[in-house]
Scaffold this active site. Structure first.
Site, PDB file in Angstrom:
ATOM      1  N   GLN A   5     -31.460   1.136 -35.747  1.00  0.00           N
ATOM      2  CA  GLN A   5     -30.493   2.286 -35.800  1.00  0.00           C
ATOM      3  C   GLN A   5     -29.986   2.359 -37.169  1.00  0.00           C
ATOM      4  O   GLN A   5     -29.096   1.323 -37.322  1.00  0.00           O
ATOM      5  CB  GLN A   5     -29.490   2.459 -34.617  1.00  0.00           C
ATOM      6  CG  GLN A   5     -28.906   3.858 -34.654  1.00  0.00           C
ATOM      7  CD  GLN A   5     -27.751   3.901 -33.654  1.00  0.00           C
ATOM      8  OE1 GLN A   5     -26.600   3.116 -33.374  1.00  0.00           O
ATOM      9  NE2 GLN A   5     -27.502   5.154 -33.009  1.00  0.00           N
ATOM     10  N   HIS A  12     -28.704   7.542 -37.199  1.00  0.00           N
ATOM     11  CA  HIS A  12     -27.406   7.646 -36.553  1.00  0.00           C
ATOM     12  C   HIS A  12     -26.691   8.967 -37.060  1.00  0.00           C
ATOM     13  O   HIS A  12     -25.866   8.772 -38.020  1.00  0.00           O
ATOM     14  CB  HIS A  12     -26.580   6.376 -36.527  1.00  0.00           C
ATOM     15  CG  HIS A  12     -25.487   6.429 -35.480  1.00  0.00           C
ATOM     16  ND1 HIS A  12     -25.098   7.340 -34.609  1.00  0.00           N
ATOM     17  CD2 HIS A  12     -24.732   5.125 -34.944  1.00  0.00           C
ATOM     18  CE1 HIS A  12     -24.014   7.194 -33.931  1.00  0.00           C
ATOM     19  NE2 HIS A  12     -23.864   5.880 -33.927  1.00  0.00           N
ATOM     20  N   HIS A  25     -21.583  10.586 -33.000  1.00  0.00           N
ATOM     21  CA  HIS A  25     -20.349  10.088 -32.629  1.00  0.00           C
ATOM     22  C   HIS A  25     -19.165   9.670 -33.904  1.00  0.00           C
ATOM     23  O   HIS A  25     -18.782   8.748 -33.912  1.00  0.00           O
ATOM     24  CB  HIS A  25     -20.807   8.504 -32.446  1.00  0.00           C
ATOM     25  CG  HIS A  25     -21.560   8.383 -31.185  1.00  0.00           C
ATOM     26  ND1 HIS A  25     -22.223   7.402 -30.751  1.00  0.00           N
ATOM     27  CD2 HIS A  25     -21.953   9.432 -30.104  1.00  0.00           C
ATOM     28  CE1 HIS A  25     -22.954   7.435 -29.380  1.00  0.00           C
ATOM     29  NE2 HIS A  25     -22.768   8.969 -29.314  1.00  0.00           N
ATOM     30  N   TYR A  55     -19.492   9.271 -37.067  1.00  0.00           N
ATOM     31  CA  TYR A  55     -19.998   8.715 -38.278  1.00  0.00           C
ATOM     32  C   TYR A  55     -20.292   9.679 -39.554  1.00  0.00           C
ATOM     33  O   TYR A  55     -20.535  10.744 -39.317  1.00  0.00           O
ATOM     34  CB  TYR A  55     -20.835   7.488 -37.876  1.00  0.00           C
ATOM     35  CG  TYR A  55     -20.553   6.542 -37.140  1.00  0.00           C
ATOM     36  CD1 TYR A  55     -19.532   5.749 -37.273  1.00  0.00           C
ATOM     37  CD2 TYR A  55     -20.951   6.481 -35.865  1.00  0.00           C
ATOM     38  CE1 TYR A  55     -18.640   5.074 -36.433  1.00  0.00           C
ATOM     39  CE2 TYR A  55     -20.136   5.619 -34.709  1.00  0.00           C
ATOM     40  CZ  TYR A  55     -19.146   4.967 -34.937  1.00  0.00           C
ATOM     41  OH  TYR A  55     -18.706   4.037 -33.986  1.00  0.00           O
ATOM     42  N   ARG A 114     -30.405  10.513 -33.717  1.00  0.00           N
ATOM     43  CA  ARG A 114     -29.544  10.452 -32.790  1.00  0.00           C
ATOM     44  C   ARG A 114     -28.346  11.583 -32.791  1.00  0.00           C
ATOM     45  O   ARG A 114     -27.707  11.565 -34.204  1.00  0.00           O
ATOM     46  CB  ARG A 114     -28.844   9.168 -32.278  1.00  0.00           C
ATOM     47  CG  ARG A 114     -28.097   9.131 -30.897  1.00  0.00           C
ATOM     48  CD  ARG A 114     -27.689   7.982 -30.369  1.00  0.00           C
ATOM     49  NE  ARG A 114     -27.955   7.563 -29.173  1.00  0.00           N
ATOM     50  CZ  ARG A 114     -26.852   7.132 -28.123  1.00  0.00           C
ATOM     51  NH1 ARG A 114     -25.866   6.544 -28.901  1.00  0.00           N
ATOM     52  NH2 ARG A 114     -27.170   7.098 -26.787  1.00  0.00           N
ATOM     53  N   GLY A 163     -27.258   2.411 -21.686  1.00  0.00           N
ATOM     54  CA  GLY A 163     -26.393   1.435 -22.310  1.00  0.00           C
ATOM     55  C   GLY A 163     -25.674   0.386 -21.527  1.00  0.00           C
ATOM     56  O   GLY A 163     -26.158  -0.746 -21.765  1.00  0.00           O
ATOM     57  N   ARG A 164     -24.610   0.523 -21.116  1.00  0.00           N
ATOM     58  CA  ARG A 164     -23.924  -0.288 -20.199  1.00  0.00           C
ATOM     59  C   ARG A 164     -24.691  -1.065 -19.214  1.00  0.00           C
ATOM     60  O   ARG A 164     -24.791  -2.328 -19.022  1.00  0.00           O
ATOM     61  CB  ARG A 164     -22.728   0.182 -19.572  1.00  0.00           C
ATOM     62  CG  ARG A 164     -21.853   0.328 -20.894  1.00  0.00           C
ATOM     63  CD  ARG A 164     -20.638   1.412 -20.400  1.00  0.00           C
ATOM     64  NE  ARG A 164     -21.203   2.798 -19.809  1.00  0.00           N
ATOM     65  CZ  ARG A 164     -20.678   3.584 -19.371  1.00  0.00           C
ATOM     66  NH1 ARG A 164     -19.099   3.565 -18.839  1.00  0.00           N
ATOM     67  NH2 ARG A 164     -21.046   4.928 -18.821  1.00  0.00           N
TER      68      ARG A 164
HETATM   69  C1  FNR Z   1     -22.164   2.180 -27.451  1.00  0.00           C
HETATM   70  N1  FNR Z   1     -23.002   3.182 -27.997  1.00  0.00           N
HETATM   71  C2  FNR Z   1     -23.388   3.231 -29.275  1.00  0.00           C
HETATM   72  N2  FNR Z   1     -24.014   4.261 -29.652  1.00  0.00           N
HETATM   73  C3  FNR Z   1     -24.590   4.283 -30.918  1.00  0.00           C
HETATM   74  O1  FNR Z   1     -25.528   5.376 -31.311  1.00  0.00           O
HETATM   75  N3  FNR Z   1     -24.716   3.354 -31.733  1.00  0.00           N
HETATM   76  C4  FNR Z   1     -24.004   1.951 -31.326  1.00  0.00           C
HETATM   77  O2  FNR Z   1     -23.872   1.208 -32.052  1.00  0.00           O
HETATM   78  C5  FNR Z   1     -23.244   2.144 -29.970  1.00  0.00           C
HETATM   79  N4  FNR Z   1     -22.700   1.084 -29.803  1.00  0.00           N
HETATM   80  C6  FNR Z   1     -22.055   1.104 -28.329  1.00  0.00           C
HETATM   81  C7  FNR Z   1     -21.331  -0.155 -27.609  1.00  0.00           C
HETATM   82  C8  FNR Z   1     -20.977  -0.260 -26.618  1.00  0.00           C
HETATM   83  C9  FNR Z   1     -20.565  -1.469 -26.211  1.00  0.00           C
HETATM   84  C10 FNR Z   1     -21.014   0.958 -25.664  1.00  0.00           C
HETATM   85  C11 FNR Z   1     -20.636   0.732 -24.295  1.00  0.00           C
HETATM   86  C12 FNR Z   1     -21.723   2.040 -26.214  1.00  0.00           C
HETATM   87  C13 FNR Z   1     -23.034   4.448 -27.016  1.00  0.00           C
HETATM   88  C14 FNR Z   1     -24.435   3.967 -26.308  1.00  0.00           C
HETATM   89  O3  FNR Z   1     -25.457   4.145 -27.121  1.00  0.00           O
HETATM   90  C15 FNR Z   1     -24.496   4.940 -25.014  1.00  0.00           C
HETATM   91  O4  FNR Z   1     -24.586   6.454 -25.351  1.00  0.00           O
HETATM   92  C16 FNR Z   1     -23.175   4.998 -23.953  1.00  0.00           C
HETATM   93  O5  FNR Z   1     -23.116   3.592 -23.866  1.00  0.00           O
HETATM   94  C17 FNR Z   1     -23.404   5.950 -22.798  1.00  0.00           C
HETATM   95  O6  FNR Z   1     -24.568   5.340 -21.978  1.00  0.00           O
HETATM   96  P1  FNR Z   1     -24.385   4.589 -20.641  1.00  0.00           P
HETATM   97  O7  FNR Z   1     -23.525   3.306 -20.939  1.00  0.00           O
HETATM   98  O8  FNR Z   1     -23.431   5.272 -19.733  1.00  0.00           O
HETATM   99  O9  FNR Z   1     -25.791   4.430 -20.190  1.00  0.00           O
END
Ligand code: FNR
Length: 364
Positions: free
Chosen positions: A99, A179, A182, A184, A231, A321-322
């Site tokens: 990414q 990316h 979000h 950025y 993304r 993600g999580r």
């Molecule tokens: C993220 N997310 C995220 N997105 C992204 O585009 N680049 C990144 O580096 C990160 N870093 C990141 C760190 C942490 C700890 C979290 C919880 C989330 C967003 C992530 O990719 C995802 O979109 C969200 O976590 C929602 O998905 P889940 O967790 O509901 O499956």
């Protein structure tokens, strides 16, 4: 019938299933140098069962950094560090995308020898980021008002994306993900709330999208269209960037341009996990009708949501993600209906192996 466990191809890259690991910043790179390290190799190796791993956000240049201990992909030692990661993932039959990240204004002077972070426009805004405190521990601080990039600096930034794509290729990644989400840098250009420029990079949808398409073209130039994905997060509010009225028309404008270029995949980040609205199927249908490559959905997915949208033909893969933080063997757990380990948010960002490489798998 297509399900989460059917293979999928992105260009000529074969993914063994449609369970994607979402990009996740974990702030465990080695300082100084923002280097991928052995602990990161182990973390990604553990998750190689994903159809595709998308790496944590990885800065394309020093000025593109905005958080403590995030890795880069602009120096030789960083490329060498990433090569160890991609080799470990490939050895276990996995696939991995880098990414490519430029945080823009979501940054702090302490990362840039006192210089201000950059953005589309020099507008005050409210947000915080994480720096190393005097005690060495992560500390939350306010982001300053950025300065606006000059036209010459925009051209340089596009060159940084080109070099980062070349570096990702050299490091053995299968794909790159730009990316564009979000709040950025690229999102700061596409949004009317953060872009007040009066040159060819501001104003109309076409002008605000210009830098995104120039970045995409540079990445394609360094590799090929099917190896490049992006993304986006057209809805919701992230990192001090509030929802914009024309987020949907911008997304559809970009999607048509991605189709014209033969881009490999489009990754839709849905904001409801972060308090934003739920994306509706009408938008998904319009996106599907406009973009003809692989669509990955992310944000609050569970197997039911993923299978419903796959069956409706609205996505081709789902990113988690999580759940991937806490379950290195997530695809196997989803396939067998096994229970999931709960994630521990207090160890998401920074630290060592605790909460990073010590989550248990089903089999030892
Ligand atoms: C993220 N997310 C995220 N997105 C992204 O585009 N680049 C990144 O580096 C990160 N870093 C990141 C760190 C942490 C700890 C979290 C919880 C989330 C967003 C992530 O990719 C995802 O979109 C969200 O976590 C929602 O998905 P889940 O967790 O509901 O499956």
């Amino acid at each position: 019938m297509t399900d989460l466990f059917a293979p999928l191809t992105v260009g000529d890259v074969l993914l063994r299933n449609r369970v994607v690991m979402a990009p996740l910043t974990r702030m465990r790179a080695t300082a100084p140098g923002d280097l991928p390290n052995d602990l990161m190799v182990e973390y990604y190796r553990q998750r190689a069962g994903a159809g595709l791993i998308i790496s944590e956000g990885t800065q394309i240049s020093p000025i593109g950094k905005g958080y403590m201990d995030t890795p880069g992909i602009h120096s030789e030692p960083q490329v060498a560090g990433w090569r160890a990661v991609t080799e470990a993932v490939h050895a276990d039959g996995g696939r991995i995308a880098a990414q490519l990240w430029h945080v823009g204004r979501v940054s702090h002077e302490s990362f840039h020898q006192g210089a201000l972070p950059v953005s589309a426009s020099a507008l005050p805004y409210r947000n915080r980021t994480t720096v190393r405190g005097e005690d060495g521990q992560p500390t939350r601080v306010d982001c300053p008002t950025p300065r606006a990039l000059t036209l010459a600096e925009i051209a340089e930034t596009i060159g940084d994306y080109r070099r980062a794509t070349q570096n990702a290729r050299d490091a053995g990644f299968d794909l790159v993900e730009i990316h564009g989400a979000h709040g950025y840098l690229l999102h700061q250009f596409t949004s009317t709330t953060s872009n007040h420029r009066d040159d060819e990079y501001g104003g109309s949808v076409e002008n605000r999208a210009r830098i995104v398409l120039e970045v995409v073209d540079a990445a394609i130039d360094a590799w090929e269209p099917s190896r490049v994905g992006i993304r986006i997060s057209p809805f919701g509010s992230f990192n001090g960037l509030t929802e914009t009225p024309d987020g949907e028309s911008m997304a559809l404008f970009l999607a048509a341009e991605f189709t014209a270029r033969g881009l490999g995949f489009l990754h839709l980040s849905e904001p409801d996990w972060a308090g934003g609205p739920t994306v509706d199927d009408e938008f998904r249908r319009r996106l599907r009708d406009t973009y003809d490559g692989v669509i990955i959905g992310a944000g609050n997915y569970d197997p039911e949501k993923a299978e419903r949208l796959l069956a409706a033909g609205l996505i081709d893969a789902a990113a988690f993600g999580r759940a991937f933080i806490a379950n290195p063997d997530l695809p196997e757990r989803l396939r067998t209906g096994a229970e999931l380990n709960p994630p521990n948010p207090s160890t998401f960002y920074g630290g060592g192996e605790i909460g990073y490489t010590d989550y248990p798998t089903l089999v030892g």
